[in-house]
Design a protein around this motif. Structure first.
Motif, PDB file in Angstrom:
ATOM      1  N   PRO A   3       0.835  -1.368  -0.037  1.00  0.00           N
ATOM      2  CA  PRO A   3      -0.069   0.094  -0.011  1.00  0.00           C
ATOM      3  C   PRO A   3       0.859   1.103  -0.189  1.00  0.00           C
ATOM      4  O   PRO A   3       0.371   2.526  -0.224  1.00  0.00           O
ATOM      5  N   ALA A   4       2.210   1.195   0.540  1.00  0.00           N
ATOM      6  CA  ALA A   4       3.093   2.291   0.394  1.00  0.00           C
ATOM      7  C   ALA A   4       3.869   2.456  -0.939  1.00  0.00           C
ATOM      8  O   ALA A   4       4.633   3.266  -0.926  1.00  0.00           O
TER       9      ALA A   4
ATOM     10  N   ILE B 232      -6.892   2.429   2.570  1.00  0.00           N
ATOM     11  CA  ILE B 232      -5.746   1.719   2.807  1.00  0.00           C
ATOM     12  C   ILE B 232      -4.749   2.276   1.885  1.00  0.00           C
ATOM     13  O   ILE B 232      -3.565   2.653   2.266  1.00  0.00           O
ATOM     14  N   LEU B 233      -5.027   2.702   0.458  1.00  0.00           N
ATOM     15  CA  LEU B 233      -3.905   3.191  -0.490  1.00  0.00           C
ATOM     16  C   LEU B 233      -3.553   4.491  -0.085  1.00  0.00           C
ATOM     17  O   LEU B 233      -2.415   4.944  -0.143  1.00  0.00           O
ATOM     18  N   LEU B 234      -4.616   5.247   0.320  1.00  0.00           N
ATOM     19  CA  LEU B 234      -4.402   6.651   0.821  1.00  0.00           C
ATOM     20  C   LEU B 234      -3.431   6.629   2.064  1.00  0.00           C
ATOM     21  O   LEU B 234      -2.408   7.442   2.005  1.00  0.00           O
TER      22      LEU B 234
ATOM     23  N   ALA C 213      -0.042   5.837   0.933  1.00  0.00           N
ATOM     24  CA  ALA C 213       0.566   6.930  -0.072  1.00  0.00           C
ATOM     25  C   ALA C 213       1.049   8.103   1.026  1.00  0.00           C
ATOM     26  O   ALA C 213       2.271   8.504   0.726  1.00  0.00           O
ATOM     27  N   GLN C 214       0.245   8.345   1.869  1.00  0.00           N
ATOM     28  CA  GLN C 214       0.843   9.313   2.935  1.00  0.00           C
ATOM     29  C   GLN C 214       2.089   8.696   3.700  1.00  0.00           C
ATOM     30  O   GLN C 214       2.927   9.754   4.275  1.00  0.00           O
ATOM     31  N   GLU C 215       1.797   7.391   4.269  1.00  0.00           N
ATOM     32  CA  GLU C 215       3.407   6.868   4.771  1.00  0.00           C
ATOM     33  C   GLU C 215       4.500   7.024   3.837  1.00  0.00           C
ATOM     34  O   GLU C 215       5.523   7.353   4.391  1.00  0.00           O
ATOM     35  N   CYS C 216       4.461   6.837   2.513  1.00  0.00           N
ATOM     36  CA  CYS C 216       5.385   7.022   1.312  1.00  0.00           C
ATOM     37  C   CYS C 216       5.825   8.457   1.670  1.00  0.00           C
ATOM     38  O   CYS C 216       7.168   8.572   1.607  1.00  0.00           O
TER      39      CYS C 216
ATOM     40  N   GLN D 114       9.601   9.890   2.609  1.00  0.00           N
ATOM     41  CA  GLN D 114      10.350  10.935   1.868  1.00  0.00           C
ATOM     42  C   GLN D 114      10.856  12.181   2.343  1.00  0.00           C
ATOM     43  O   GLN D 114      11.743  12.580   2.391  1.00  0.00           O
ATOM     44  N   VAL D 115       9.810  12.602   3.132  1.00  0.00           N
ATOM     45  CA  VAL D 115      10.048  14.180   3.707  1.00  0.00           C
ATOM     46  C   VAL D 115      11.114  13.818   4.777  1.00  0.00           C
ATOM     47  O   VAL D 115      12.024  14.539   5.027  1.00  0.00           O
ATOM     48  N   ALA D 116      11.095  12.814   5.806  1.00  0.00           N
ATOM     49  CA  ALA D 116      12.142  12.284   6.901  1.00  0.00           C
ATOM     50  C   ALA D 116      13.480  12.277   6.318  1.00  0.00           C
ATOM     51  O   ALA D 116      14.295  12.649   6.857  1.00  0.00           O
ATOM     52  N   GLU D 117      13.398  11.520   5.101  1.00  0.00           N
ATOM     53  CA  GLU D 117      14.725  11.539   4.631  1.00  0.00           C
ATOM     54  C   GLU D 117      15.531  12.579   3.987  1.00  0.00           C
ATOM     55  O   GLU D 117      16.514  12.751   4.318  1.00  0.00           O
ATOM     56  N   ALA D 118      14.464  13.421   3.498  1.00  0.00           N
ATOM     57  CA  ALA D 118      14.962  14.739   2.932  1.00  0.00           C
ATOM     58  C   ALA D 118      15.470  15.629   3.920  1.00  0.00           C
ATOM     59  O   ALA D 118      16.677  16.215   4.077  1.00  0.00           O
TER      60      ALA D 118
END
Length: 131
Positions: free
Chosen positions: A25-26, A108-110, A113-116, A120-124
């Motif tokens: 889902p992510a 579930i998909l939303l 997508a939010q977790e993804c 990405q923000v945390a990694e940036a």
């Protein structure tokens, strides 16, 4: 043979005590494909002939299953996941089977997508803080 076990994010969802839907889902691509499928499904009525209602519902069911296969990929088989039901059939909810499926999958998909995006923000942010 040695084995390597890793988390690929794949999850299993049993549909109505029957077939199993496999997906991550992510996976951002999955969410994009899901969103792109909605107008394609909406356009099926225009695309398929309505001269013979029996043929229309059979053809539409086959086409919907093909679109779902494109969205979710292997190892999913929507004939096994939703056996014996036409995806355009009306249900007790007043909606078609495909509408109920999408309504169940969308949160579930939303969330995935939010977790993804959050990852990405945390990694940036982490990269910005590195010297």
């Amino acid at each position: 043979m040695e084995e390597i076990q890793l988390d690929t994010g794949m999850r299993q969802y049993r549909i109505n005590e029957g077939g199993v839907l496999y997906m991550n889902p992510a996976d951002p691509g999955l969410y994009v494909r899901f969103q792109e499928a909605i107008p394609r499904l909406d356009g099926l009525e225009k695309e398929l002939s309505r001269e013979n209602p029996t043929d229309f519902f059979r053809e539409a069911d086959e086409k919907i299953r093909e679109i779902l296969q494109e969205v979710f990929g292997a190892p999913n088989d929507f004939t096994r996941i939703l056996p014996g039901v036409n995806l355009l059939a009306m249900t007790g909810t007043g909606h078609r089977v495909i509408e109920n499926l999408f309504a169940a999958l969308e949160p579930i998909l939303l969330k995935g997508a939010q977790e993804c995006v959050q990852q990405q923000v945390a990694e940036a942010l982490s990269r910005r803080q590195e010297p």
